[in-house]
Scaffold this active site. Sequence first.
Site, PDB file in Angstrom:
ATOM      1  N   ARG A 124      -4.837  -8.974  -8.599  1.00  0.00           N
ATOM      2  CA  ARG A 124      -5.708  -9.945  -9.260  1.00  0.00           C
ATOM      3  C   ARG A 124      -5.912  -9.541 -10.703  1.00  0.00           C
ATOM      4  O   ARG A 124      -6.064  -8.354 -11.009  1.00  0.00           O
ATOM      5  CB  ARG A 124      -7.088  -9.983  -8.579  1.00  0.00           C
ATOM      6  CG  ARG A 124      -7.049 -10.247  -7.104  1.00  0.00           C
ATOM      7  CD  ARG A 124      -6.505 -11.595  -6.750  1.00  0.00           C
ATOM      8  NE  ARG A 124      -7.246 -12.682  -7.380  1.00  0.00           N
ATOM      9  CZ  ARG A 124      -6.816 -13.933  -7.440  1.00  0.00           C
ATOM     10  NH1 ARG A 124      -5.647 -14.256  -6.941  1.00  0.00           N
ATOM     11  NH2 ARG A 124      -7.552 -14.860  -8.003  1.00  0.00           N
ATOM     12  N   ILE A 125      -5.918 -10.526 -11.603  1.00  0.00           N
ATOM     13  CA  ILE A 125      -6.264 -10.239 -12.999  1.00  0.00           C
ATOM     14  C   ILE A 125      -7.787 -10.185 -13.075  1.00  0.00           C
ATOM     15  O   ILE A 125      -8.474 -11.092 -12.600  1.00  0.00           O
ATOM     16  CB  ILE A 125      -5.691 -11.316 -13.931  1.00  0.00           C
ATOM     17  CG1 ILE A 125      -4.166 -11.193 -13.925  1.00  0.00           C
ATOM     18  CG2 ILE A 125      -6.237 -11.172 -15.342  1.00  0.00           C
ATOM     19  CD1 ILE A 125      -3.450 -12.195 -14.771  1.00  0.00           C
ATOM     20  N   LEU A 126      -8.286  -9.088 -13.628  1.00  0.00           N
ATOM     21  CA  LEU A 126      -9.732  -8.875 -13.638  1.00  0.00           C
ATOM     22  C   LEU A 126     -10.356  -9.427 -14.916  1.00  0.00           C
ATOM     23  O   LEU A 126      -9.745  -9.383 -15.989  1.00  0.00           O
ATOM     24  CB  LEU A 126     -10.005  -7.378 -13.513  1.00  0.00           C
ATOM     25  CG  LEU A 126      -9.488  -6.793 -12.186  1.00  0.00           C
ATOM     26  CD1 LEU A 126      -9.397  -5.279 -12.254  1.00  0.00           C
ATOM     27  CD2 LEU A 126     -10.371  -7.231 -11.023  1.00  0.00           C
ATOM     28  N   GLU A 165       6.548   6.436  -8.997  1.00  0.00           N
ATOM     29  CA  GLU A 165       5.131   6.042  -8.958  1.00  0.00           C
ATOM     30  C   GLU A 165       4.375   6.934  -7.985  1.00  0.00           C
ATOM     31  O   GLU A 165       3.251   7.362  -8.244  1.00  0.00           O
ATOM     32  CB  GLU A 165       4.986   4.584  -8.500  1.00  0.00           C
ATOM     33  CG  GLU A 165       5.575   3.570  -9.457  1.00  0.00           C
ATOM     34  CD  GLU A 165       5.361   2.138  -8.969  1.00  0.00           C
ATOM     35  OE1 GLU A 165       4.379   1.860  -8.263  1.00  0.00           O
ATOM     36  OE2 GLU A 165       6.200   1.284  -9.308  1.00  0.00           O
ATOM     37  N   LEU A 198      -4.482  -6.812 -20.679  1.00  0.00           N
ATOM     38  CA  LEU A 198      -3.681  -6.564 -19.477  1.00  0.00           C
ATOM     39  C   LEU A 198      -2.529  -5.585 -19.736  1.00  0.00           C
ATOM     40  O   LEU A 198      -1.732  -5.792 -20.656  1.00  0.00           O
ATOM     41  CB  LEU A 198      -3.121  -7.903 -18.975  1.00  0.00           C
ATOM     42  CG  LEU A 198      -2.288  -7.837 -17.686  1.00  0.00           C
ATOM     43  CD1 LEU A 198      -3.162  -7.516 -16.493  1.00  0.00           C
ATOM     44  CD2 LEU A 198      -1.528  -9.135 -17.480  1.00  0.00           C
ATOM     45  N   ASN A 209      -4.661   2.337 -13.416  1.00  0.00           N
ATOM     46  CA  ASN A 209      -3.689   1.436 -12.787  1.00  0.00           C
ATOM     47  C   ASN A 209      -2.320   2.094 -12.814  1.00  0.00           C
ATOM     48  O   ASN A 209      -2.047   2.935 -13.670  1.00  0.00           O
ATOM     49  CB  ASN A 209      -3.642   0.119 -13.581  1.00  0.00           C
ATOM     50  CG  ASN A 209      -2.700  -0.901 -12.969  1.00  0.00           C
ATOM     51  OD1 ASN A 209      -2.674  -1.087 -11.750  1.00  0.00           O
ATOM     52  ND2 ASN A 209      -1.894  -1.558 -13.797  1.00  0.00           N
ATOM     53  N   GLY A 243       0.779  -1.238   0.000  1.00  0.00           N
ATOM     54  CA  GLY A 243       0.000   0.000   0.000  1.00  0.00           C
ATOM     55  C   GLY A 243       0.810   1.287   0.000  1.00  0.00           C
ATOM     56  O   GLY A 243       0.325   2.319   0.470  1.00  0.00           O
ATOM     57  N   HIS A 249       1.635   0.925 -13.201  1.00  0.00           N
ATOM     58  CA  HIS A 249       2.412  -0.256 -13.591  1.00  0.00           C
ATOM     59  C   HIS A 249       3.900   0.090 -13.541  1.00  0.00           C
ATOM     60  O   HIS A 249       4.305   1.145 -14.041  1.00  0.00           O
ATOM     61  CB  HIS A 249       2.018  -0.703 -15.004  1.00  0.00           C
ATOM     62  CG  HIS A 249       2.745  -1.936 -15.433  1.00  0.00           C
ATOM     63  ND1 HIS A 249       2.400  -3.197 -14.977  1.00  0.00           N
ATOM     64  CD2 HIS A 249       3.829  -2.102 -16.226  1.00  0.00           C
ATOM     65  CE1 HIS A 249       3.242  -4.080 -15.488  1.00  0.00           C
ATOM     66  NE2 HIS A 249       4.117  -3.446 -16.245  1.00  0.00           N
TER      67      HIS A 249
HETATM   68  C1  GRF Z   1       3.831  -1.097  -7.389  1.00  0.00           C
HETATM   69  O1  GRF Z   1       5.123  -1.296  -7.882  1.00  0.00           O
HETATM   70  C2  GRF Z   1       2.856  -0.926  -8.528  1.00  0.00           C
HETATM   71  O2  GRF Z   1       3.425  -0.332  -9.653  1.00  0.00           O
HETATM   72  C3  GRF Z   1       2.485  -2.353  -8.852  1.00  0.00           C
HETATM   73  O3  GRF Z   1       2.438  -3.005  -7.614  1.00  0.00           O
HETATM   74  C4  GRF Z   1       3.282  -2.327  -6.682  1.00  0.00           C
HETATM   75  C5  GRF Z   1       2.418  -1.975  -5.519  1.00  0.00           C
HETATM   76  O4  GRF Z   1       3.125  -1.406  -4.463  1.00  0.00           O
HETATM   77  N1  GRF Z   1       1.250  -2.379  -9.588  1.00  0.00           N
HETATM   78  P1  GRF Z   1       2.361  -0.745  -3.257  1.00  0.00           P
HETATM   79  O5  GRF Z   1       1.413  -1.783  -2.680  1.00  0.00           O
HETATM   80  O6  GRF Z   1       1.620   0.459  -3.770  1.00  0.00           O
HETATM   81  O7  GRF Z   1       3.434  -0.369  -2.274  1.00  0.00           O
END
Ligand code: GRF
Length: 213
Positions: free
Chosen positions: A87-89, A170, A140, A103, A12, A105
Amino acid sequence: MKKIVVLISGRGSNLRAILDAALPVEIAAVISSNPAAAGLETARRRGVVAEAVDHRGFSSREAFDDALAARIDHFTPDLIVLAGFLRILTDGFVQRYPARMINIHPSLLPAFPGLDTHRRALAEGVKIHGCTAHFVTPRLDHGPVIVQAAVPVLPDDTPETLASRVLAQEHIIYPQAIRWFAEDRLSIAPDGGVTVPGATAVLPALLSPWEIQ
Ligand code: GRF
Protein backbone atom coordinates in the site's frame (compact mmCIF):
# COMPACT_ATOMS: atom_id res chain seq x y z
CA MET A 1 15.48 -5.02 23.51
CA LYS A 2 13.93 -2.99 20.70
CA LYS A 3 10.45 -3.88 19.49
CA ILE A 4 9.52 -4.11 15.83
CA VAL A 5 6.26 -4.46 13.93
CA VAL A 6 6.48 -5.98 10.44
CA LEU A 7 3.98 -4.91 7.77
CA ILE A 8 3.30 -7.30 4.88
CA SER A 9 0.80 -7.82 2.09
CA GLY A 10 1.61 -11.21 0.60
CA ARG A 11 4.13 -14.03 0.30
CA GLY A 12 6.27 -12.94 3.23
CA SER A 13 9.68 -14.32 2.21
CA ASN A 14 11.45 -11.28 3.68
CA LEU A 15 9.44 -11.78 6.86
CA ARG A 16 10.68 -15.40 6.93
CA ALA A 17 14.28 -14.22 6.50
CA ILE A 18 13.79 -11.79 9.40
CA LEU A 19 12.35 -14.56 11.61
CA ASP A 20 15.15 -16.97 10.62
CA ALA A 21 17.85 -14.41 11.42
CA ALA A 22 17.13 -14.62 15.16
CA LEU A 23 17.68 -10.89 15.50
CA PRO A 24 18.14 -9.22 18.89
CA VAL A 25 14.65 -7.66 18.65
CA GLU A 26 11.19 -8.49 19.88
CA ILE A 27 8.87 -9.00 16.91
CA ALA A 28 5.78 -7.59 18.60
CA ALA A 29 3.44 -8.23 15.67
CA VAL A 30 3.04 -8.84 11.97
CA ILE A 31 0.25 -6.83 10.36
CA SER A 32 -1.00 -7.46 6.83
CA SER A 33 -3.10 -5.24 4.58
CA ASN A 34 -4.42 -8.46 3.06
CA PRO A 35 -6.09 -11.10 5.28
CA ALA A 36 -5.09 -13.86 2.82
CA ALA A 37 -1.35 -13.07 2.96
CA ALA A 38 0.71 -16.25 3.32
CA GLY A 39 3.07 -14.37 5.65
CA LEU A 40 0.37 -14.22 8.36
CA GLU A 41 0.44 -18.01 8.66
CA THR A 42 4.25 -18.02 8.69
CA ALA A 43 4.21 -15.60 11.61
CA ARG A 44 1.58 -17.53 13.58
CA ARG A 45 3.49 -20.79 13.14
CA ARG A 46 6.48 -19.08 14.78
CA GLY A 47 4.34 -17.86 17.66
CA VAL A 48 4.28 -14.23 16.52
CA VAL A 49 1.07 -12.21 16.85
CA ALA A 50 -0.31 -11.76 13.34
CA GLU A 51 -3.35 -9.81 12.25
CA ALA A 52 -4.83 -8.09 9.22
CA VAL A 53 -6.10 -4.57 8.66
CA ASP A 54 -7.96 -5.21 5.40
CA HIS A 55 -7.50 -2.19 3.15
CA ARG A 56 -10.71 -3.06 1.29
CA GLY A 57 -12.74 -2.20 4.38
CA PHE A 58 -11.90 1.52 4.19
CA SER A 59 -13.30 4.25 1.97
CA SER A 60 -10.11 6.35 1.83
CA ARG A 61 -6.36 5.99 2.15
CA GLU A 62 -6.46 8.25 5.21
CA ALA A 63 -9.04 6.07 6.97
CA PHE A 64 -6.98 2.94 6.28
CA ASP A 65 -3.76 4.59 7.46
CA ASP A 66 -5.45 5.80 10.67
CA ALA A 67 -6.67 2.28 11.44
CA LEU A 68 -3.27 0.81 10.61
CA ALA A 69 -1.45 3.37 12.78
CA ALA A 70 -3.79 2.59 15.69
CA ARG A 71 -2.94 -1.12 15.47
CA ILE A 72 0.79 -0.43 15.10
CA ASP A 73 0.85 1.99 18.03
CA HIS A 74 -0.94 -0.56 20.20
CA PHE A 75 2.31 -2.59 20.11
CA THR A 76 4.54 0.49 20.83
CA PRO A 77 7.28 -0.52 18.37
CA ASP A 78 10.65 1.23 18.08
CA LEU A 79 10.79 0.33 14.37
CA ILE A 80 8.23 -0.40 11.66
CA VAL A 81 9.54 -2.80 9.02
CA LEU A 82 7.81 -2.77 5.63
CA ALA A 83 8.40 -6.20 4.08
CA GLY A 84 6.48 -6.44 0.82
CA PHE A 85 3.83 -4.02 2.05
CA LEU A 86 1.99 -3.04 -1.11
CA ARG A 87 0.00 0.00 0.00
CA ILE A 88 1.17 3.54 -0.70
CA LEU A 89 1.16 5.31 2.64
CA THR A 90 -0.10 8.86 3.21
CA ASP A 91 2.39 11.59 4.16
CA GLY A 92 0.69 11.89 7.55
CA PHE A 93 1.29 8.21 8.26
CA VAL A 94 4.94 8.35 7.21
CA GLN A 95 5.56 11.50 9.28
CA ARG A 96 4.26 9.73 12.35
CA TYR A 97 7.35 7.49 12.37
CA PRO A 98 10.35 9.67 11.40
CA ALA A 99 13.54 7.58 11.11
CA ARG A 100 11.53 4.69 12.59
CA MET A 101 10.22 3.02 9.44
CA ILE A 102 12.27 1.08 6.89
CA ASN A 103 11.53 -0.63 3.58
CA ILE A 104 13.15 -3.17 1.26
CA HIS A 105 12.95 -2.26 -2.43
CA PRO A 106 13.91 -4.54 -5.32
CA SER A 107 16.26 -2.19 -7.20
CA LEU A 108 19.37 -0.12 -6.63
CA LEU A 109 17.60 3.11 -5.67
CA PRO A 110 17.30 5.80 -6.88
CA ALA A 111 17.08 3.69 -10.06
CA PHE A 112 13.71 2.09 -10.67
CA PRO A 113 11.47 3.34 -7.89
CA GLY A 114 7.92 1.97 -8.02
CA LEU A 115 6.66 -1.36 -9.34
CA ASP A 116 7.85 -3.90 -11.89
CA THR A 117 11.51 -3.14 -11.27
CA HIS A 118 13.01 -6.31 -12.77
CA ARG A 119 11.19 -6.03 -16.08
CA ARG A 120 12.16 -2.35 -16.28
CA ALA A 121 15.82 -3.11 -15.48
CA LEU A 122 15.91 -5.67 -18.30
CA ALA A 123 14.22 -3.25 -20.69
CA GLU A 124 16.87 -0.60 -19.91
CA GLY A 125 19.67 -3.09 -20.50
CA VAL A 126 21.43 -2.41 -17.20
CA LYS A 127 24.16 -4.91 -16.40
CA ILE A 128 23.95 -4.61 -12.62
CA HIS A 129 20.73 -4.61 -10.60
CA GLY A 130 19.97 -5.22 -6.95
CA CYS A 131 18.06 -4.19 -3.88
CA THR A 132 18.01 -1.44 -1.28
CA ALA A 133 17.06 -1.24 2.38
CA HIS A 134 16.16 2.36 3.21
CA PHE A 135 14.38 4.60 5.67
CA VAL A 136 10.91 5.61 4.55
CA THR A 137 10.13 9.26 3.83
CA PRO A 138 7.03 10.74 2.21
CA ARG A 139 8.63 10.60 -1.26
CA LEU A 140 7.99 7.07 -2.50
CA ASP A 141 11.13 4.87 -2.62
CA HIS A 142 13.50 7.81 -2.00
CA GLY A 143 14.43 7.73 1.69
CA PRO A 144 17.97 7.51 3.13
CA VAL A 145 19.74 4.36 1.91
CA ILE A 146 20.97 1.99 4.66
CA VAL A 147 22.46 -0.86 2.61
CA GLN A 148 22.36 -2.13 -0.97
CA ALA A 149 23.30 -5.41 -2.64
CA ALA A 150 24.16 -5.66 -6.33
CA VAL A 151 23.79 -8.68 -8.62
CA PRO A 152 24.79 -9.15 -12.26
CA VAL A 153 22.11 -9.15 -14.94
CA LEU A 154 22.76 -12.23 -17.10
CA PRO A 155 22.11 -12.43 -20.85
CA ASP A 156 19.32 -14.98 -20.57
CA ASP A 157 17.57 -13.38 -17.62
CA THR A 158 13.82 -13.09 -17.48
CA PRO A 159 12.10 -10.83 -14.92
CA GLU A 160 11.57 -13.99 -12.85
CA THR A 161 15.18 -15.24 -12.84
CA LEU A 162 16.45 -11.75 -12.09
CA ALA A 163 13.87 -11.33 -9.31
CA SER A 164 14.96 -14.53 -7.62
CA ARG A 165 18.66 -13.51 -7.76
CA VAL A 166 17.76 -10.15 -6.21
CA LEU A 167 15.41 -11.69 -3.63
CA ALA A 168 18.21 -13.90 -2.27
CA GLN A 169 20.14 -10.70 -1.54
CA GLU A 170 17.10 -8.99 0.01
CA HIS A 171 17.00 -11.85 2.50
CA ILE A 172 20.59 -11.03 3.50
CA ILE A 173 20.59 -7.24 3.64
CA TYR A 174 17.19 -6.64 5.24
CA PRO A 175 17.85 -8.62 8.43
CA GLN A 176 21.27 -6.94 8.53
CA ALA A 177 19.68 -3.47 8.40
CA ILE A 178 17.32 -4.39 11.24
CA ARG A 179 20.21 -5.76 13.28
CA TRP A 180 22.07 -2.45 12.88
CA PHE A 181 18.97 -0.56 14.00
CA ALA A 182 18.64 -2.87 17.00
CA GLU A 183 22.27 -2.20 17.90
CA ASP A 184 21.73 1.58 17.61
CA ARG A 185 24.35 1.76 14.87
CA LEU A 186 22.40 3.66 12.21
CA SER A 187 22.69 7.40 12.05
CA ILE A 188 21.17 9.67 9.43
CA ALA A 189 23.15 12.82 8.59
CA PRO A 190 21.27 16.05 7.79
CA ASP A 191 22.03 15.49 4.07
CA GLY A 192 20.30 12.08 4.26
CA GLY A 193 23.43 9.90 4.24
CA VAL A 194 23.26 6.92 6.58
CA THR A 195 26.40 5.76 8.35
CA VAL A 196 27.07 2.43 10.06
CA PRO A 197 30.20 2.67 12.21
CA GLY A 198 32.40 -0.40 11.82
CA ALA A 199 30.66 -1.71 8.69
CA THR A 200 32.64 -1.80 5.46
CA ALA A 201 32.14 -2.82 1.82
CA VAL A 202 33.17 -6.18 0.40
CA LEU A 203 35.83 -5.73 -2.28
CA PRO A 204 36.54 -6.10 -5.17
CA ALA A 205 33.80 -4.43 -7.16
CA LEU A 206 31.17 -6.39 -9.08
CA LEU A 207 31.82 -6.05 -12.83
CA SER A 208 29.21 -7.21 -15.32
CA PRO A 209 29.83 -8.44 -17.91
CA TRP A 210 33.39 -9.59 -17.30
CA GLU A 211 35.77 -11.89 -19.10
CA ILE A 212 38.83 -13.64 -17.72
CA GLN A 213 41.69 -13.03 -20.20
C1 GRF B 1 10.13 -8.03 -2.38
O1 GRF B 1 10.70 -8.13 -3.65
C2 GRF B 1 10.38 -6.65 -1.81
O2 GRF B 1 11.57 -6.08 -2.24
C3 GRF B 1 9.22 -5.86 -2.36
O3 GRF B 1 8.14 -6.75 -2.35
C4 GRF B 1 8.61 -8.09 -2.42
C5 GRF B 1 8.05 -8.79 -1.23
O4 GRF B 1 8.33 -10.15 -1.21
N1 GRF B 1 9.03 -4.67 -1.58
P1 GRF B 1 8.03 -11.01 0.08
O5 GRF B 1 6.57 -10.83 0.43
O6 GRF B 1 8.93 -10.53 1.18
O7 GRF B 1 8.34 -12.43 -0.32
